[in-house]
Design a protein around this motif. Structure first.
Motif, PDB file in Angstrom:
ATOM      1  N   GLU A 110      79.084 -31.294   1.548  1.00 53.02           N
ATOM      2  CA  GLU A 110      77.860 -30.671   0.832  1.00 53.02           C
ATOM      3  C   GLU A 110      76.765 -30.831   1.879  1.00 53.02           C
ATOM      4  N   ASN A 111      76.755 -31.807   2.742  1.00 51.01           N
ATOM      5  CA  ASN A 111      75.909 -32.049   3.996  1.00 51.01           C
ATOM      6  C   ASN A 111      76.142 -30.898   5.001  1.00 51.01           C
ATOM      7  N   ILE A 112      77.313 -30.732   5.296  1.00 53.38           N
ATOM      8  CA  ILE A 112      77.669 -29.474   6.298  1.00 53.38           C
ATOM      9  C   ILE A 112      77.247 -28.280   5.648  1.00 53.38           C
ATOM     10  N   ALA A 113      77.519 -28.166   4.519  1.00 51.49           N
ATOM     11  CA  ALA A 113      76.833 -26.850   3.576  1.00 51.49           C
ATOM     12  C   ALA A 113      75.731 -26.410   3.928  1.00 51.49           C
ATOM     13  N   SER A 114      74.839 -27.421   3.544  1.00 49.58           N
ATOM     14  CA  SER A 114      73.411 -27.532   3.554  1.00 49.58           C
ATOM     15  C   SER A 114      72.989 -27.251   5.131  1.00 49.58           C
ATOM     16  N   ALA A 115      73.711 -27.928   5.895  1.00 48.42           N
ATOM     17  CA  ALA A 115      73.144 -27.971   7.324  1.00 48.42           C
ATOM     18  C   ALA A 115      73.482 -26.565   7.793  1.00 48.42           C
ATOM     19  N   MET A 116      74.442 -26.025   7.518  1.00 44.41           N
ATOM     20  CA  MET A 116      74.935 -24.593   8.167  1.00 44.41           C
ATOM     21  C   MET A 116      73.949 -23.519   7.657  1.00 44.41           C
ATOM     22  N   VAL A 117      73.455 -23.788   6.554  1.00 48.05           N
ATOM     23  CA  VAL A 117      72.361 -23.045   5.930  1.00 48.05           C
ATOM     24  C   VAL A 117      70.956 -23.006   7.034  1.00 48.05           C
ATOM     25  N   ILE A 118      70.913 -24.205   7.078  1.00 45.25           N
ATOM     26  CA  ILE A 118      69.817 -24.280   8.337  1.00 45.25           C
ATOM     27  C   ILE A 118      69.750 -23.822   9.535  1.00 45.25           C
ATOM     28  N   TRP A 119      70.961 -24.241   9.991  1.00 46.25           N
ATOM     29  CA  TRP A 119      71.315 -23.717  11.352  1.00 46.25           C
ATOM     30  C   TRP A 119      71.299 -22.297  11.362  1.00 46.25           C
ATOM     31  N   VAL A 120      71.883 -21.507  10.465  1.00 41.92           N
ATOM     32  CA  VAL A 120      72.212 -20.064  10.711  1.00 41.92           C
ATOM     33  C   VAL A 120      70.779 -19.335  10.447  1.00 41.92           C
ATOM     34  N   ASN A 121      69.950 -19.927   9.375  1.00 47.21           N
ATOM     35  CA  ASN A 121      68.901 -19.172   8.929  1.00 47.21           C
ATOM     36  C   ASN A 121      67.412 -19.511   9.728  1.00 47.21           C
ATOM     37  N   GLU A 122      67.402 -20.958  10.208  1.00 46.47           N
ATOM     38  CA  GLU A 122      66.283 -21.171  10.641  1.00 46.47           C
ATOM     39  C   GLU A 122      66.407 -21.704  12.368  1.00 46.47           C
ATOM     40  N   ILE A 123      67.527 -22.283  12.523  1.00 49.99           N
ATOM     41  CA  ILE A 123      67.319 -22.750  13.887  1.00 49.99           C
ATOM     42  C   ILE A 123      68.152 -21.803  15.082  1.00 49.99           C
ATOM     43  N   LEU A 124      69.055 -21.162  14.574  1.00 46.76           N
ATOM     44  CA  LEU A 124      69.518 -20.365  15.701  1.00 46.76           C
ATOM     45  C   LEU A 124      68.914 -18.979  15.822  1.00 46.76           C
ATOM     46  N   PRO A 125      68.131 -18.356  14.854  1.00 53.38           N
ATOM     47  CA  PRO A 125      67.082 -17.127  15.278  1.00 53.38           C
ATOM     48  C   PRO A 125      66.081 -17.692  16.042  1.00 53.38           C
ATOM     49  N   ASN A 126      65.590 -18.966  16.010  1.00 51.13           N
ATOM     50  CA  ASN A 126      64.753 -19.354  16.697  1.00 51.13           C
ATOM     51  C   ASN A 126      65.006 -20.405  17.735  1.00 51.13           C
ATOM     52  N   TRP A 127      66.090 -20.049  18.466  1.00 51.11           N
ATOM     53  CA  TRP A 127      66.632 -21.265  19.244  1.00 51.11           C
ATOM     54  C   TRP A 127      65.669 -21.784  20.563  1.00 51.11           C
ATOM     55  N   GLU A 128      65.193 -21.233  21.041  1.00 51.49           N
ATOM     56  CA  GLU A 128      64.370 -21.660  22.223  1.00 51.49           C
ATOM     57  C   GLU A 128      63.234 -22.327  21.766  1.00 51.49           C
ATOM     58  N   GLY A 129      62.514 -22.074  20.466  1.00 48.86           N
ATOM     59  CA  GLY A 129      61.412 -22.694  20.137  1.00 48.86           C
ATOM     60  C   GLY A 129      61.702 -23.976  19.188  1.00 48.86           C
ATOM     61  N   MET A 130      62.812 -24.055  18.700  1.00 47.04           N
ATOM     62  CA  MET A 130      63.490 -25.127  17.746  1.00 47.04           C
ATOM     63  C   MET A 130      64.300 -26.127  18.405  1.00 47.04           C
ATOM     64  N   ARG A 131      65.019 -25.691  19.451  1.00 47.19           N
ATOM     65  CA  ARG A 131      66.160 -26.673  20.040  1.00 47.19           C
ATOM     66  C   ARG A 131      65.362 -28.218  20.384  1.00 47.19           C
ATOM     67  N   ALA A 132      64.250 -28.115  20.836  1.00 50.63           N
ATOM     68  CA  ALA A 132      63.691 -29.601  21.182  1.00 50.63           C
ATOM     69  C   ALA A 132      63.134 -30.359  20.196  1.00 50.63           C
ATOM     70  N   THR A 133      62.847 -29.694  19.125  1.00 52.33           N
ATOM     71  CA  THR A 133      62.282 -30.289  17.943  1.00 52.33           C
ATOM     72  C   THR A 133      63.053 -31.648  17.496  1.00 52.33           C
TER      73      THR A 133
END
Length: 501
Positions: free
Chosen positions: A177-200
Motif C-alpha cells: 500500500e505504501n509503495i502504491a501510494s508513493a508511486m502515485v506521488i512520484w509519477v504525478n508530482e515529483i518526476l514531472p518537476n524533478w529539478e525543482g523537487m529533488r532536493a526538498t
C-alpha cells in the motif's frame, strides 16, 4: 566310564534327572540309562533320551507354527510356546493385581482433540501388538499425559507460526500500500518537476523509504545523470565494435596471443567476461548461459570495455551492470553504467588507484572510530584494515553482499547522497553486527563480513544506518576527505627533491 565331569552326566543333572549329590561316581553308559529309566518309572522312551540320542532327527523336523522372534542383526530361534493373546494377558494381570482397566473405545479415543499432529506422535496411544504384554493402567495414563503434552506443544508452535505468517502478510500488505501510494506521488508530482523537487525535504524522506520498483530505474537515471553525453546510437557503435573484437578473438587469437596483448585487450576478452557473467546472481538463473538476460549483460559489458579501454573490464562490474539491466532498458542501462563508473570513488577503485583508495579507507576509519569506538579498537587489535571487507562492498555496490531487494534500497539512497552513503552503509552493517563481531577473531571477522547473513532485513539495517553520524569535529564526509587529500599533497611537496641551483 562316565563320571560327574562327563557332559552327559552334567546334562542329566542340570535337567533335574539326577540328584545333585549322586552316589554313582563310576558307572557305565548302560547303568546311566538304567538309572534314567528308573527315575522315569521304568519308561525307557523318555523325552530326554530322544533329546540326546536322536538330536539330528529333531533338527530335521519342521518348526512349530509360531512366529520366529527377531533380534537386531537376524532371526532368533522360533519360540516353543505359542504367544498368549493380549486379552488373556490382560485378564491374568487383572486377576493377579485385582485392578480393572477399561480402555476407551477406539472411536472415542481421539474424539475431542482439535489438533492432530501429522506424524507418529499419536502411536503412543495405541495398544501394543498381540504378542507383547498389554499396557498397565499407570502406563496408559502416563502415555495419555505425554501425548497431551506433545499435542499442546505442537499446537503452540503451530499457533506461533500462524501468527508470524499473519504478521509477515500484514507487513507485506502495508508495504504494498505504501509503495502504491508513493508511486502515485512520484509519477504525478515529483518526476514531472524533478529539478525543482529533488532536493526538498519531502522528496528526500520518500527517497529514504525506498523507491517504488516501477519508477526506480527512471529515478536512478535522473540522479546519476549523463555527464558523458552518451546516446543510444553511441552505445550501438561500441557494441558492434565489441562484437567484431570478440569474433576476431575467437577466430585468430590463441591463449598465447591474449597473454601477450595489452591489459585492456586482455580484460576485454570474451572468455573473462563470460566467466564473470556465469557467477553473477547465480541463484536467479537469468544471467547464466541460456537465461533471458545473459546476452544483454554480455553486450553491456562488452560495449563498456570498448568505450573505456583505459579501465577495461574488472571483476565485479557484472553485478553493477546486472542490477541496472533489471531496472532499465538496454541502452539506458549502458548510459547509467558508464556514468556511474565515471564517479570519483568508482573510478578510483576500478582503475585500482591505490593512493586514492587509501584516502577513502582513511576517511572511513575516521567515522568508524567516531561511531563505533569499541569495535574500532577490536579491529585494530587484530590489525584488521578496511580494505579486507570494503573492497568487495564498494566494487559491487553491495549488490553481491546483500539480498537483491535490500541492495536496491541501498542504491536508492546512494543515488541521492553519493559516495558518502556507501561508507555510511558499511558502518551501518558493522553497527548491526557489532556484538557478534566483538566475540570473533581476525579470521572469523573476515569470513563473516565477506559473506553476510542472508536473513538481514531492510528495517534493521536502515535503522542502524540512520544511527550513524557522518560528522567528525563538525566536519562532514566531504570535508574530512578533502582534508586528507590536502595533507597528502602537502606531504608530497615536503618529500619532493629540492630544485637544483
Amino acid at each position: 566310564q562316565c563320571t560327574k565331569s562327563t557332559p552327559l552326566f552334567c546334562s542329566l543333572r542340570s535337567a533335574g534327572k539326577l540328584p545333585e549329590k549322586s552316589p554313582y561316581r563310576n558307572v557305565s553308559r548302560h547303568n546311566i540309562l538304567c538309572l534314567y529309566a528308573y527315575n522315569k518309572q521304568k519308561k525307557p522312551s523318555s523325552s530326554l533320551f530322544r533329546n540326546f540320542f536322536t538330536k539330528r532327527t529333531k533338527e530335521l523336523k519342521p518348526a512349530v507354527q509360531s512366529a520366529p522372534g527377531w533380534k537386531l542383526f537376524g532371526k532368533v530361534p522360533p519360540r516353543e510356546n505359542l504367544p498368549k493373546d493380549s486379552k488373556i494377558i490382560q485378564q491374568e494381570y487383572e486377576a493377579r493385581t485385582g485392578r480393572m482397566y477399561k480402555p476407551p473405545p477406539p472411536s472415542a479415543r481421539r474424539k475431542n482433540i482439535e489438533f492432530e499432529p501429522l506424524s507418529t506422535t499419536a502411536l503412543i496411544l495405541e495398544d501394543r501388538p498381540a504378542n507383547l504384554p498389554a499396557k498397565s493402567v499407570e502406563e496408559a495414563l502416563r502415555h495419555r499425559q505425554e501425548y497431551d503434552e506433545m499435542v499442546a506443544e505442537a499446537k503452540k508452535r503451530e499457533i506461533k507460526e500462524a501468527h508470524k505468517r499473519k504478521k509477515i502478510m500484514r507487513e507485506r500488505f502495508k508495504q504494498e500500500e505504501n509503495i502504491a501510494s508513493a508511486m502515485v506521488i512520484w509519477v504525478n508530482e515529483i518526476l514531472p518537476n524533478w529539478e525543482g523537487m529533488r532536493a526538498t525535504r519531502r522528496v528526500r524522506e520518500l527517497w529514504w523509504q525506498g523507491l517504488p520498483p516501477s519508477v526506480r530505474g527512471k529515478v536512478w537515471s535522473l540522479a546519476v545523470g549523463n555527464e558523458l553525453n552518451i546516446t543510444p546510437e553511441l552505445y550501438e557503435i561500441f557494441l558492434s565494435r565489441a562484437k567484431e573484437r570478440w569474433k576476431s578473438f575467437s577466430e585468430t587469437s590463441s591463449e598465447n596471443d591474449i597473454e601477450g596483448a595489452s591489459v585492456a585487450d586482455r580484460e576485454a576478452s570474451l572468455e573473462l567476461i563470460k566467466l564473470d557473467i556465469s557467477r553473477t546472481f547465480p541463484s536467479l538463473y537469468i544471467f547464466q548461459k541460456g537465461g533471458p538476460y545473459h546476452d544483454l549483460l554480455h553486450s553491456v559489458l562488452g560495449a563498456y570495455t570498448c568505450y573505456r579501454p583505459d579501465v577495461g573490464y574488472v571483476q565485479g562490474m557484472s553485478f553493477i551492470a546486472a542490477v541496472l539491466i533489471l531496472n532499465l532498458e538496454e541502452a539506458d542501462a549502458f548510459i547509467a553504467f558508464a556514468n556511474l563508473l565515471n564517479k570519483p570513488c568508482q573510478l578510483a577503485f576500478f582503475r585500482v588507484d591505490h593512493s586514492m583508495m587509501l584516502k577513502y579507507f582513511a576517511a572511513f576509519e575516521v567515522f568508524f572510530e567516531e561511531n563505533l569506538p569499541k569495535l574500532f579498537l577490536h579491529f585494530k587489535s587484530y590489525s584488521l584494515t578496511p580494505d579486507i571487507y570494503l573492497i568487495d562492498w564498494i566494487f559491487t555496490l553491495y549488490s553481491k553482499s546483500l539480498p537483491l531487494d535490500l541492495a536496491c534500497r541501498v542504491w536508492d539512497v546512494f543515488c541521492r547522497d553519493g559516495e558518502e552513503f556507501l561508507f555510511r552503509t558499511g558502518l551501518g552493517i558493522l553497527r548491526l553486527y557489532e556484538d557478534i563481531l566483538l566475540q570473533m577473531d581476525f579470521i572469523h571477522i573476515a569470513q563473516f563480513l565477506t559473506k553476510l547473513p542472508e536473513d538481514i532485513t531492510s528495517e534493521k539495517l536502515f535503522s542502524c544506518i540512520a544511527a550513524i553520524q557522518m560528522q567528525n569535529s563538525n566536519k562532514k564526509w566531504a570535508q574530512v576527505f578533502a582534508s586528507l587529500m590536502k595533507d597528502n599533497k602537502e606531504g608530497d611537496k615536503n618529500h619532493s627533491p629540492a630544485p637544483k641551483s
